[in-house]
Design an enzyme around this catalytic site. Structure first.
Site, PDB file in Angstrom:
ATOM      1  N   TYR A  84      -1.908  -0.485  10.433  1.00 34.57           N
ATOM      2  CA  TYR A  84      -1.935  -0.827   9.001  1.00 34.57           C
ATOM      3  C   TYR A  84      -0.638  -0.355   8.332  1.00 34.57           C
ATOM      4  O   TYR A  84       0.008  -1.114   7.605  1.00 34.57           O
ATOM      5  CB  TYR A  84      -3.169  -0.189   8.354  1.00 34.57           C
ATOM      6  CG  TYR A  84      -3.352  -0.560   6.891  1.00 34.57           C
ATOM      7  CD1 TYR A  84      -3.861  -1.807   6.527  1.00 34.57           C
ATOM      8  CD2 TYR A  84      -3.027   0.340   5.877  1.00 34.57           C
ATOM      9  CE1 TYR A  84      -4.037  -2.142   5.199  1.00 34.57           C
ATOM     10  CE2 TYR A  84      -3.205   0.001   4.542  1.00 34.57           C
ATOM     11  CZ  TYR A  84      -3.712  -1.233   4.204  1.00 34.57           C
ATOM     12  OH  TYR A  84      -3.877  -1.578   2.884  1.00 34.57           O
ATOM     13  N   LYS A 140       2.288  -2.722   6.528  1.00 28.90           N
ATOM     14  CA  LYS A 140       2.684  -2.620   5.114  1.00 28.90           C
ATOM     15  C   LYS A 140       4.160  -2.219   4.998  1.00 28.90           C
ATOM     16  O   LYS A 140       4.844  -2.609   4.049  1.00 28.90           O
ATOM     17  CB  LYS A 140       1.768  -1.648   4.376  1.00 28.90           C
ATOM     18  CG  LYS A 140       0.298  -2.132   4.269  1.00 28.90           C
ATOM     19  CD  LYS A 140       0.152  -3.452   3.522  1.00 28.90           C
ATOM     20  CE  LYS A 140      -1.314  -3.810   3.247  1.00 28.90           C
ATOM     21  NZ  LYS A 140      -1.471  -5.076   2.520  1.00 28.90           N
ATOM     22  N   SER A 160       0.848  -1.197   0.000  1.00 26.09           N
ATOM     23  CA  SER A 160       0.000   0.000   0.000  1.00 26.09           C
ATOM     24  C   SER A 160       0.882   1.245   0.000  1.00 26.09           C
ATOM     25  O   SER A 160       2.038   1.193   0.433  1.00 26.09           O
ATOM     26  CB  SER A 160      -0.858  -0.008   1.268  1.00 26.09           C
ATOM     27  OG  SER A 160      -1.491   1.242   1.451  1.00 26.09           O
TER      28      SER A 160
HETATM   29  P1  NAP Z   1     -11.177  -6.490   0.659  1.00 23.92           P
HETATM   30  O1  NAP Z   1     -12.148  -6.143  -0.393  1.00 23.92           O
HETATM   31  O2  NAP Z   1     -11.500  -6.228   2.094  1.00 23.92           O
HETATM   32  O3  NAP Z   1     -10.768  -8.021   0.470  1.00 23.92           O
HETATM   33  C1  NAP Z   1      -9.818  -8.607   1.325  1.00 23.92           C
HETATM   34  C2  NAP Z   1      -9.709 -10.096   1.032  1.00 23.92           C
HETATM   35  O4  NAP Z   1      -8.766 -10.657   1.968  1.00 23.92           O
HETATM   36  C3  NAP Z   1     -11.030 -10.820   1.214  1.00 23.92           C
HETATM   37  O5  NAP Z   1     -11.235 -11.728   0.164  1.00 23.92           O
HETATM   38  C4  NAP Z   1     -10.833 -11.561   2.540  1.00 23.92           C
HETATM   39  O6  NAP Z   1     -11.456 -12.817   2.640  1.00 23.92           O
HETATM   40  C5  NAP Z   1      -9.354 -11.823   2.525  1.00 23.92           C
HETATM   41  N1  NAP Z   1      -8.879 -12.096   3.897  1.00 23.92           N
HETATM   42  C6  NAP Z   1      -8.853 -11.222   4.935  1.00 23.92           C
HETATM   43  N2  NAP Z   1      -8.437 -11.864   6.037  1.00 23.92           N
HETATM   44  C7  NAP Z   1      -8.221 -13.155   5.686  1.00 23.92           C
HETATM   45  C8  NAP Z   1      -7.808 -14.311   6.395  1.00 23.92           C
HETATM   46  N3  NAP Z   1      -7.550 -14.279   7.715  1.00 23.92           N
HETATM   47  N4  NAP Z   1      -7.704 -15.480   5.721  1.00 23.92           N
HETATM   48  C9  NAP Z   1      -7.995 -15.538   4.400  1.00 23.92           C
HETATM   49  N5  NAP Z   1      -8.400 -14.484   3.678  1.00 23.92           N
HETATM   50  C10 NAP Z   1      -8.509 -13.297   4.327  1.00 23.92           C
HETATM   51  O7  NAP Z   1      -9.789  -5.716   0.423  1.00 23.92           O
HETATM   52  P2  NAP Z   1      -9.099  -5.143  -0.902  1.00 23.92           P
HETATM   53  O8  NAP Z   1      -9.333  -3.699  -0.928  1.00 23.92           O
HETATM   54  O9  NAP Z   1      -9.420  -5.982  -2.072  1.00 23.92           O
HETATM   55  O10 NAP Z   1      -7.569  -5.346  -0.476  1.00 23.92           O
HETATM   56  C11 NAP Z   1      -6.699  -6.282  -1.107  1.00 23.92           C
HETATM   57  C12 NAP Z   1      -5.273  -5.898  -0.758  1.00 23.92           C
HETATM   58  O11 NAP Z   1      -5.014  -4.573  -1.245  1.00 23.92           O
HETATM   59  C13 NAP Z   1      -4.984  -5.851   0.743  1.00 23.92           C
HETATM   60  O12 NAP Z   1      -3.716  -6.385   1.008  1.00 23.92           O
HETATM   61  C14 NAP Z   1      -5.009  -4.372   1.066  1.00 23.92           C
HETATM   62  O13 NAP Z   1      -4.236  -4.039   2.192  1.00 23.92           O
HETATM   63  C15 NAP Z   1      -4.440  -3.793  -0.215  1.00 23.92           C
HETATM   64  N6  NAP Z   1      -4.789  -2.382  -0.449  1.00 23.92           N
HETATM   65  C16 NAP Z   1      -6.092  -1.994  -0.483  1.00 23.92           C
HETATM   66  C17 NAP Z   1      -6.392  -0.660  -0.683  1.00 23.92           C
HETATM   67  C18 NAP Z   1      -7.816  -0.153  -0.742  1.00 23.92           C
HETATM   68  O14 NAP Z   1      -8.018   1.067  -0.611  1.00 23.92           O
HETATM   69  N7  NAP Z   1      -8.792  -0.996  -0.949  1.00 23.92           N
HETATM   70  C19 NAP Z   1      -5.355   0.284  -0.839  1.00 23.92           C
HETATM   71  C20 NAP Z   1      -4.039  -0.162  -0.800  1.00 23.92           C
HETATM   72  C21 NAP Z   1      -3.764  -1.501  -0.598  1.00 23.92           C
HETATM   73  P3  NAP Z   1     -13.053 -13.135   2.620  1.00 23.92           P
HETATM   74  O15 NAP Z   1     -13.640 -12.432   1.435  1.00 23.92           O
HETATM   75  O16 NAP Z   1     -13.073 -14.598   2.428  1.00 23.92           O
HETATM   76  O17 NAP Z   1     -13.580 -12.679   3.917  1.00 23.92           O
END
Ligand code: NAP
Length: 244
Positions: free
Chosen positions: A149, A153, A136
C-alpha cells in the site's frame, strides 16, 4: 467558501462507498454533473437512489480496455478525482504477487489510465482542467503491514508530480490529498483494533483520525479556482502526522 461547480462535469472513481460516495453527493450539491465510477453495481444503485442526478458507471478499473471505453463514453470531463483504492495489509514477507498486482493496478495503473484519457481530451478542447488524486499519509511514512500500500501511494505521488509537470502548460492542474486514517470500510480494515488505533492516534498531533468530510473539503479546495496557482502538491489531511 462559496463553491459552485455549475456547468462542470466531474468524474469520481470509487464512488460506491466511503470517501468517494460522500464526495459525489457533495459535488452534486455544488451543482456539478457528477459521474461516479465504481466496481460493485449495487453500491452505485443505492447512490443513484440517494441522488438521482448522479450518473453511475459500473466498471472494474483493473480492466484496462473496459475502463478506456467507459471513460471515453462520458467525455468531456472538466475535473477528475481518482479516489478508488484498495489496501491489502499483511507483513512484508507474507504479501503475495496477487496482493502486489491488485494494489498497483487499482491505486496506480488505473489513475494513469483514467487520467490519460481525460487529459488527452482536455488538451484537445484547450480548456484546462483539474485532477485530484487521493493518496495517503502512507505515501511518505512507512507503516507496519502496509508495504505494498505504501509503495503504491508513493508511486501515486510521483505520478501526480510528473502529470503536473507535463500537463501544466495545458492549464491542467494535478494535486493529491494525503489523508491519515478515515474510518471507512478501508480504514476499519487496518485500524478497527483499539490497540492499533491508539498507537496511531498517539502519533497524530491533533489526537484523532480524519473525518470523511475533512478529506472532501481538501479535495473540493484543490478542484476549485481557490487553488488556481497550486499544482504538483501533496496536501496532507493528517492532523500533523507527517510533520513529526
Ligand atoms: P473504501 O470505503 O474501501 O472505498 C473504496 C472505493 O473504491 C469503493 O467504492 C470501491 O468500489 C472502489 N474500488 C476499489 N477497487 C475498484 C476497482 N477495481 N474498480 C472500481 N472501483 C474500485 O475506501 P475509502 O476509505 O473511501 O478510500 C478512498 C481512497 O482514500 C483510497 O484511494 C484510499 O487509499 C484513500 N485513503 C483512505 C484512508 C482510510 O483510512 N480510509 C486513508 C488514506 C487514504 P465498490 O464500492 O464498487 O466495491
Amino acid at each position: 467558501m462559496n463553491i459552485s461547480f455549475e456547468g462542470k462535469r466531474i468524474l469520481v472513481t470509487g464512488a460506491g462507498q466511503g470517501i468517494g460516495r460522500d464526495l459525489c453527493l457533495r459535488l452534486s450539491k455544488y451543482k456539478a454533473t457528477v459521474i461516479g465510477i465504481s466496481r460493485t453495481k449495487k453500491h452505485l444503485d443505492t447512490l443513484k437512489i440517494e441522488d438521482p442526478k448522479i450518473i453511475p458507471l459500473a466498471v472494474d478499473l483493473r480492466d484496462w480496455d473496459a475502463t478506456r471505453d467507459a471513460v471515453s463514453s462520458i467525455l468531456p470531463i472538466d475535473m477528475v478525482v481518482n479516489n478508488a483504492g484498495v489496501a491489502t495489509l499483511a507483513p512484508f514477507l507474507q504479501l503475495t504477487q496477487a496482493d502486489f498486482d491488485l494494489t498497483m493496478d487499482v491505486n496506480v495503473k488505473a489513475v494513469f489510465n483514467v487520467s490519460q484519457i481525460v487529459a488527452e481530451d482536455m488538451i484537445k478542447r484547450n480548456y484546462g482542467g483539474t485532477i485530484v488524486n487521493v493518496s495517503s499519509q502512507a505515501s511518505q511514512a512507512a507503516i507496519k503491514d502496509h508495504a505494498v500500500y505504501c509503495a503504491s501511494k508513493g508511486a501515486l505521488d510521483m505520478l501526480t508530480k510528473t502529470m503536473a509537470l507535463e500537463l501544466g502548460p495545458h492549464k491542467i492542474r494535478v494535486n493529491s490529498v494525503n489523508p491519515t486514517v478515515v474510518m471507512t470500510a478501508m480504514g476499519k480494515l487496518g485500524w478497527e483494533d483499539p490497540k492499533k488505533a491508539r498507537a496511531m492516534i498517539e502519533k497524530i498531533p491533533l489526537g484523532r483520525f480524519a473525518e470523511v468530510d475533512e478529506v472532501i473539503d481538501a479535495i473540493v479546495y484543490l478542484l476549485s479556482d481557490r487553488s488556481s496557482m497550486i499544482t504538483g502538491t501533496m496536501l496532507p489531511v493528517d492532523g500533523g502526522f507527517l510533520a513529526t
